[in-house]
Scaffold this motif. Structure first.
Motif, short mmCIF file in Angstrom:
data_model
loop_
_atom_site.label_atom_id
_atom_site.label_comp_id
_atom_site.label_asym_id
_atom_site.label_seq_id
_atom_site.Cartn_x
_atom_site.Cartn_y
_atom_site.Cartn_z
N LEU A 71 46.59 -16.50 -46.06
CA LEU A 71 46.00 -17.54 -47.05
C LEU A 71 45.93 -17.30 -48.63
CD1 LEU A 71 43.56 -19.12 -44.79
CD2 LEU A 71 45.48 -20.22 -45.40
N SER A 72 45.43 -16.03 -48.70
CA SER A 72 45.36 -15.51 -50.36
C SER A 72 46.73 -15.61 -50.79
CB SER A 72 44.73 -14.30 -50.23
OG SER A 72 45.22 -13.26 -49.67
N ARG A 73 47.82 -15.02 -50.05
CA ARG A 73 49.11 -14.82 -50.58
C ARG A 73 49.57 -16.20 -50.99
NH1 ARG A 73 50.81 -10.66 -52.80
NH2 ARG A 73 53.02 -11.04 -52.10
N THR A 74 49.04 -17.17 -50.40
CA THR A 74 49.49 -18.60 -50.69
C THR A 74 49.12 -19.04 -52.35
OG1 THR A 74 47.95 -19.76 -49.84
CG2 THR A 74 50.04 -19.72 -48.45
N GLY A 75 48.22 -18.34 -53.00
CA GLY A 75 47.65 -18.51 -54.10
C GLY A 75 46.52 -19.43 -54.11
N MET A 76 46.00 -19.78 -52.80
CA MET A 76 44.65 -20.44 -52.74
C MET A 76 43.42 -19.85 -53.34
SD MET A 76 45.14 -22.04 -48.87
CE MET A 76 43.87 -22.91 -48.87
N PHE A 77 43.31 -18.46 -53.16
CA PHE A 77 42.27 -17.72 -53.78
C PHE A 77 42.42 -16.35 -53.98
CE2 PHE A 77 41.38 -19.17 -49.54
CZ PHE A 77 41.64 -17.95 -48.75
N SER A 78 41.74 -15.54 -54.41
CA SER A 78 42.18 -14.06 -54.61
C SER A 78 42.19 -13.41 -53.33
CB SER A 78 41.24 -13.45 -55.43
OG SER A 78 39.93 -13.19 -54.99
N MET A 79 42.65 -12.08 -53.22
CA MET A 79 42.76 -11.34 -51.95
C MET A 79 41.66 -10.69 -51.77
SD MET A 79 45.23 -9.95 -49.94
CE MET A 79 46.81 -9.83 -51.09
N THR A 80 40.71 -10.55 -52.46
CA THR A 80 39.40 -9.86 -52.03
C THR A 80 38.76 -10.92 -51.36
OG1 THR A 80 38.28 -10.70 -54.04
CG2 THR A 80 39.19 -8.30 -53.95
N TYR A 81 38.70 -12.28 -51.74
CA TYR A 81 37.93 -13.33 -50.94
C TYR A 81 38.80 -13.70 -49.63
CZ TYR A 81 35.31 -13.90 -55.41
OH TYR A 81 34.45 -13.65 -56.34
N GLY A 82 39.95 -13.48 -49.63
CA GLY A 82 40.57 -13.83 -48.33
C GLY A 82 40.14 -12.72 -47.19
N VAL A 83 40.30 -11.45 -47.71
CA VAL A 83 39.93 -10.30 -46.75
C VAL A 83 38.37 -10.49 -46.26
CG1 VAL A 83 39.79 -7.87 -46.64
CG2 VAL A 83 41.75 -8.78 -47.77
N SER A 84 37.68 -10.67 -47.30
CA SER A 84 36.11 -10.46 -46.70
C SER A 84 35.68 -11.79 -45.97
CB SER A 84 35.25 -10.47 -47.95
OG SER A 84 35.42 -11.57 -48.99
N PHE A 85 36.17 -13.03 -46.55
CA PHE A 85 35.73 -14.11 -45.52
C PHE A 85 36.53 -14.37 -44.51
CE2 PHE A 85 34.33 -16.34 -49.50
CZ PHE A 85 32.72 -16.16 -49.29
N GLY A 86 37.63 -13.85 -44.58
CA GLY A 86 38.54 -13.80 -43.10
C GLY A 86 37.89 -12.87 -42.20
N MET A 87 37.55 -11.65 -42.52
CA MET A 87 37.03 -10.74 -41.53
C MET A 87 35.36 -11.30 -41.06
SD MET A 87 37.77 -7.12 -43.12
CE MET A 87 36.97 -6.31 -41.71
#
Length: 100
Positions: A71-87
């Motif tokens: 999801l973060s690669r689509t540009g919705m939000f930054s990579m750090t938030y994608g990893v942390s909230f995803g986990m």
């Protein structure tokens, strides 16, 4: 305001994760205390109960992290938030699904 949210969000994620982990480990430790109270009665049923308590937390974290990165690669939000909230979301989903 946006800068404050970006600065505080990782700390909120860390706090929620620590709280969830503390509750999860506390449940496991209470089961171990009950198990050692009855040292005379170590049977196979207690071993089966220990296996039944297991959940899919690790699998959920891996899938959640993968989804967060996608999801973060689509540009919705930054990579750090994608990893942390995803986990975090994956860990919660994995804890709710018990292993058979």
């Amino acid at each position: 305001m946006k800068d404050f949210i970006y600065a505080a969000l990782p700390w909120i994620v860390i706090g929620i994760t620590v709280a969830i982990a503390a509750v999860n480990f506390n449940k496991k430790n209470q089961g171990n205390i009950k198990k050692y109270d009855n040292d005379d009665e170590n049977t196979e049923t207690e071993d089966k109960q220990d296996k039944e308590v297991a959940n899919n937390m690790a699998v959920g974290m891996c899938l959640g992290m993968s989804l967060g990165i996608a999801l973060s690669r689509t540009g919705m939000f930054s990579m750090t938030y994608g990893v942390s909230f995803g986990m975090l979301i994956g860990m919660l989903a994995g804890m709710c699904i018990k292993k058979k």
